[in-house]
Design an enzyme around this catalytic site. Structure first.
Site: not given
Length: 360
Positions: A159-161, A187, A191
């Site tokens: 994810t870009d997060e 979260y 990741k």
């Protein structure tokens, strides 16, 4: 056995048994010569869309879907392909080493695509332990199994997060594959940890890996706790639409179909050991998205309800997808205006699906 109970004609029965045995042999031979892909988390939103996409495109691929069927996993999403001879579902936990090893030994996968993850930021704030178990330990188990059983390609869905966030007032800034890892939530931290593990297994053990980091997805079969489906369903039922803070947080929206085409390209043509950003070039504030949905449904903006902001809420995500566009020739099909119209239409026409999901 049942056919034998219904016929006394031994000749007919013999022909029937021969046909069954022949078909079983042909199916077994065909499966042995097919490329086998393990898709973890395939009953979730993006994973299920990817399974539909792959089965529609590749007739010589056999897909095994490993999913624990937690709250976000729903086999109703896959009901159309449950009898497809190129597809098999296995209920299981990617962090269960014994079960995963047994499955890898039986199936001997060529490719592993890991979608399985706990992904809701609010849930990670409330219960980080589950995110550590699934997103980090689960990834490690899959990597170990891939080495042990000779997997030819391992792809990690990220994810870009993991990059953290960008200032809202700096529209010139984008996340590239060289951007620093700076996660803001349990979260995104889990990741990011999984990504680092994947890279380490490539460098240390020579496992052939790739990683993709996508922006926010939307489209059919999206679990109703996420922003777009939640707003659509609440608006359809004339409920309040909760918006965090002032609604100015910005996300780059990627249609799930475009995400699927990108993953397809990466696992077949992507360079080993590389990371690819996948973005839709569709930046919208949360409030803009909500207002678009209300307008499409002919609902009043009075349904919008501003609520206390999420702890550590990232301000802006924006992906630079130049690398995958230039190296692999990927291009998004959907702009946001088209994609959101089709998505709203899908939820209107598939009430039975989302009502079944909400009733569980």
């Amino acid at each position: 056995y049942f056919y034998q109970k219904r016929t006394k004609n031994k000749k007919v029965l013999k022909i029937f048994v021969q046909d069954v045995n022949k078909n079983l042999l042909e199916l077994t031979f065909r499966r042995k010569n097919m490329k086998k892909i393990l898709i973890t988390g395939g009953a979730g939103f993006i994973g299920s869309n990817f399974i539909h996409y792959m089965l529609n495109k590749y007739v010589d691929y056999f897909i095994v879907n490993l999913d624990l069927l937690t709250y976000a996993g729903n086999l109703e999403t896959l009901i159309e392909i449950q009898d497809n001879s190129n597809y098999k579902f296995v209920k299981g936990d990617i962090s269960n080493r014994e079960q995963v090893y047994k499955l890898f030994e039986e199936e001997r996968f060529d490719i592993v695509v890991n979608f399985a993850a706990e992904s809701h930021v609010d849930r990670s704030v409330e219960n980080p332990d589950l995110f550590i178990k699934t997103n980090i330990i689960g990834t490690q188990v899959l990597l170990d199994a891939s080495i042990k059983y000779g997997v030819k390609r391992y792809h990690q869905i990220s994810t870009d997060e993991v990059y953290g966030d960008l200032p809202i007032d700096r529209k010139d800034l984008f996340f590239t594959e060289q951007s620093s890892i700076n996660p803001s939530s349990p979260y995104s931290a889990s990741k990011a940890s999984a990504d680092l593990l994947v890279n380490s297994y490539y460098r240390t053990y020579g496992l052939l890996t790739t990683i993709s980091r996508c922006s926010n997805n939307y489209g059919p079969y999206h679990f109703p706790e996420k922003l777009i489906p939640l707003m659509i369903l609440n608006a359809l039922e004339n409920k309040q639409l909760p918006v965090y803070g002032n609604g100015e947080n910005v996300r780059d929206w990627l249609h799930v179909y475009d995400h699927c085409t990108a993953i397809d390209l990466i696992i077949h043509k992507g360079n080993i050991g590389e990371i690819y950003n996948i973005g839709g070039h569709n930046e919208r504030s949360n409030l803009e998205v909500v207002k678009v949905i209300l307008n499409l449904l002919g609902k009043s903006e009075e349904l919008i309800s501003y609520v206390n902001d999420r702890p550590g809420h990232d301000l802006r995500y924006a992906i630079d997808a130049t690398k995958i566009e230039n190296e692999l020739g990927w291009k998004a099909k959907y702009d946001f205006d088209l994609g959101i119209k089709e998505t709203v239409k899908w939820y209107i026409e598939n009430e039975s699906w989302w009502k079944a999901v909400l009733s569980v």
